[in-house]
Design a protein around this motif. Structure first.
Motif, PDB file in Angstrom:
ATOM      1  N   THR A  11       0.854  -1.180   0.000  1.00 18.88           N
ATOM      2  CA  THR A  11       0.000   0.000   0.000  1.00 18.88           C
ATOM      3  C   THR A  11       0.892   1.231   0.000  1.00 18.88           C
ATOM      4  O   THR A  11       1.847   1.297   0.783  1.00 18.88           O
ATOM      5  N   VAL A  12       0.612   2.174  -0.875  1.00 20.19           N
ATOM      6  CA  VAL A  12       1.343   3.442  -0.898  1.00 20.19           C
ATOM      7  C   VAL A  12       0.449   4.522  -0.314  1.00 20.19           C
ATOM      8  O   VAL A  12      -0.703   4.672  -0.731  1.00 20.19           O
ATOM      9  N   SER A  13       0.975   5.241   0.668  1.00 20.38           N
ATOM     10  CA  SER A  13       0.217   6.281   1.361  1.00 20.38           C
ATOM     11  C   SER A  13       0.898   7.635   1.141  1.00 20.38           C
ATOM     12  O   SER A  13       2.113   7.762   1.306  1.00 20.38           O
ATOM     13  N   CYS A  14       0.102   8.643   0.762  1.00 21.45           N
ATOM     14  CA  CYS A  14       0.648   9.983   0.475  1.00 21.45           C
ATOM     15  C   CYS A  14      -0.167  11.050   1.192  1.00 21.45           C
ATOM     16  O   CYS A  14      -1.318  10.826   1.578  1.00 21.45           O
ATOM     17  N   ASP A  15       0.448  12.222   1.354  1.00 20.95           N
ATOM     18  CA  ASP A  15      -0.305  13.369   1.830  1.00 20.95           C
ATOM     19  C   ASP A  15      -0.110  14.537   0.871  1.00 20.95           C
ATOM     20  O   ASP A  15       0.597  14.429  -0.136  1.00 20.95           O
ATOM     21  N   ASP A  16      -0.755  15.658   1.198  1.00 23.47           N
ATOM     22  CA  ASP A  16      -0.734  16.802   0.284  1.00 23.47           C
ATOM     23  C   ASP A  16       0.541  17.635   0.383  1.00 23.47           C
ATOM     24  O   ASP A  16       0.675  18.655  -0.282  1.00 23.47           O
ATOM     25  N   ARG A  17       1.485  17.187   1.204  1.00 21.95           N
ATOM     26  CA  ARG A  17       2.778  17.872   1.300  1.00 21.95           C
ATOM     27  C   ARG A  17       3.878  17.113   0.564  1.00 21.95           C
ATOM     28  O   ARG A  17       5.057  17.463   0.662  1.00 21.95           O
ATOM     29  N   GLY A  18       3.506  16.052  -0.135  1.00 21.29           N
ATOM     30  CA  GLY A  18       4.486  15.300  -0.910  1.00 21.29           C
ATOM     31  C   GLY A  18       5.112  14.135  -0.180  1.00 21.29           C
ATOM     32  O   GLY A  18       6.000  13.462  -0.723  1.00 21.29           O
ATOM     33  N   ASN A  19       4.690  13.870   1.049  1.00 18.04           N
ATOM     34  CA  ASN A  19       5.223  12.727   1.784  1.00 18.04           C
ATOM     35  C   ASN A  19       4.669  11.429   1.201  1.00 18.04           C
ATOM     36  O   ASN A  19       3.491  11.353   0.834  1.00 18.04           O
ATOM     37  N   VAL A  20       5.524  10.419   1.124  1.00 20.10           N
ATOM     38  CA  VAL A  20       5.138   9.114   0.574  1.00 20.10           C
ATOM     39  C   VAL A  20       5.614   8.017   1.516  1.00 20.10           C
ATOM     40  O   VAL A  20       6.778   8.014   1.934  1.00 20.10           O
ATOM     41  N   THR A  21       4.740   7.105   1.867  1.00 24.77           N
ATOM     42  CA  THR A  21       5.089   5.956   2.697  1.00 24.77           C
ATOM     43  C   THR A  21       4.672   4.687   1.971  1.00 24.77           C
ATOM     44  O   THR A  21       3.526   4.569   1.538  1.00 24.77           O
ATOM     45  N   ILE A  22       5.599   3.749   1.822  1.00 22.54           N
ATOM     46  CA  ILE A  22       5.288   2.458   1.207  1.00 22.54           C
ATOM     47  C   ILE A  22       5.188   1.413   2.310  1.00 22.54           C
ATOM     48  O   ILE A  22       6.120   1.231   3.095  1.00 22.54           O
TER      49      ILE A  22
END
Length: 388
Positions: A166-177
């Motif tokens: 699962t790839v998780s993102c926010d509106d500040r450009g952070n990305v967590t896999i």
């Protein structure tokens, strides 16, 4: 994008498909919002994005799951976190596109279709909007035919399909896999913590799977069920019919199930905690309704965790998860969500049997009453209401 989309359909040999225009997406969104059992977030958020995609001249196409090739890559674009935060922090399409693009890089394969994760107010429509943005079809399936609060609560997991990566993102450009292999509860736990770290909401691309897995493990044609349900309500409004009766007729026609009109009343008490750290981003609580008309003198109580979970009328259990509880406005058929309900709201409670793929022994283990902390064994809603 549209040229590429239709080239793909031609390559797959698909001639029967449905063009999703503004009227269609509006009907699907309403139907999905009713099936979302009080949760699923604000439907306007996904609906406005889908309208924007269509206004830009992009095409949204829905296809039958049995027509897709076995070897394609599909995934669910969705939002995860507190519904109330979602309303305050609506997305830009770049955030979800970022999640999908990062999933493609991680999988080393391009996404070839989208699938809604649930019948939810926002999460259904996001899959359509993302499909239009990426120039791929949306498949007529989902993982629940309702909404549920946690990532692992899907028919896909009961068939051995995993949420990872699962790839998780926010509106500040952070990305967590997030890649926990077959530990789907761990994937939920991490994704939930990431959403809280992001400020209460995240945008995810999840449940990557093959076309073969889509056919074997999904709730098939669930979007068509939602679509017909939405059409029924709009038809009732236009012809001044009873929207509740039209909903029940639609469910009988599309799923051959008997929905139950269980209660009509007004909200007289609400106990609710909005998606904070202590509740891990969930909206938790209980609502009490006082009976009206034929139900005068009776009391209904409903627990919720983002979605309505358990209904008791005069202390007697009438519905348990995974079966569906919907509260709708008796005049318009509009669903009443857990994040917007207020004292004095009037509603009709409808109970709907869960899809058979959600009622398997594995399903009852993953999202039945015991999982949510209730001591009761699961009993199908039809049996709980047989003698009422």
């Amino acid at each position: 994008m549209s040229d590429r989309l239709f080239e793909t359909l031609k390559k797959w040999g698909i001639k029967n498909y449905k063009i999703i225009d503004k009227e269609a997406i509006k009907e699907i969104t309403l139907g999905a919002s009713i099936l979302a059992t009080g949760g699923g977030g604000d439907p306007e958020i996904g609906l406005l994005w889908a309208y924007k995609v269509l206004d830009e001249g992009k095409t949204i196409v829905m296809i039958d799951p049995m027509d897709i090739p076995d070897d394609i890559l599909v995934a669910s674009p969705a939002t995860l976190g507190a519904p109330v935060v979602l309303t305050e922090k609506p997305p830009s399409h770049e955030v979800l596109s970022n999640a999908i693009s990062n999933l493609e890089r991680y999988m080393k394969k391009n996404l070839q279709a989208t699938i809604p994760i649930e019948c939810g107010g926002v999460n259904s429509t996001l899959a359509y909007a993302a499909a239009g943005e990426f120039g791929v079809p949306v498949i007529d399936v989902d993982g629940m035919n309702r909404a549920f609060p946690e990532l692992q609560m899907t028919s896909w997991v009961t068939f051995g399909v995993n949420a990872s990566p699962t790839v998780s993102c926010d509106d500040r450009g952070n990305v967590t896999i997030i890649d926990t292999k077959d530990d789907n509860k761990m994937a939920e736990n991490i994704a939930r913590r990431v959403a809280m770290a992001y400020g209460g909401i995240s945008w995810i691309a999840t449940y990557p799977m093959t076309g073969k897995q889509v056919k074997e493990a999904s709730i098939l044609n669930s979007q068509s069920i939602a679509w017909e349900l939405g059409k029924a309500v709009y038809r009732a409004r236009a012809k001044h019919l009873d929207p509740v009766e039209e909903m029940l007729k639609s469910l009988k026609a599309t799923r051959n199930v008997v929905g139950i009109k269980a209660f009509k009343g007004k909200i007289i008490d609400i106990s609710r905690e909005f998606g904070g750290e202590s509740s891990k981003g969930f909206s938790l609580g209980k609502v009490k309704m006082e009976g009206l008309e034929d139900y005068k003198g009776r009391i209904a109580e409903i627990d919720f965790q983002n979605e309505w979970l358990i209904l008791k009328i005069d202390g007697k259990t009438r519905c348990l998860p995974p079966d569906l509880i919907a509260i709708v406005d008796p005049e318009t058929g509009e669903p009443i969500r857990t994040d917007i309900m207020k004292y004095g709201y009037r509603g009709t409670i409808i109970l709907i049997p869960a899809h058979e793929r959600m009622r398997s022994p594995k399903g009852i283990e993953l999202f039945g009453p015991k999982y949510f902390g209730y001591k009761e064994d699961y009993v199908p809603v039809e049996e709980l209401n047989r003698e009422v």
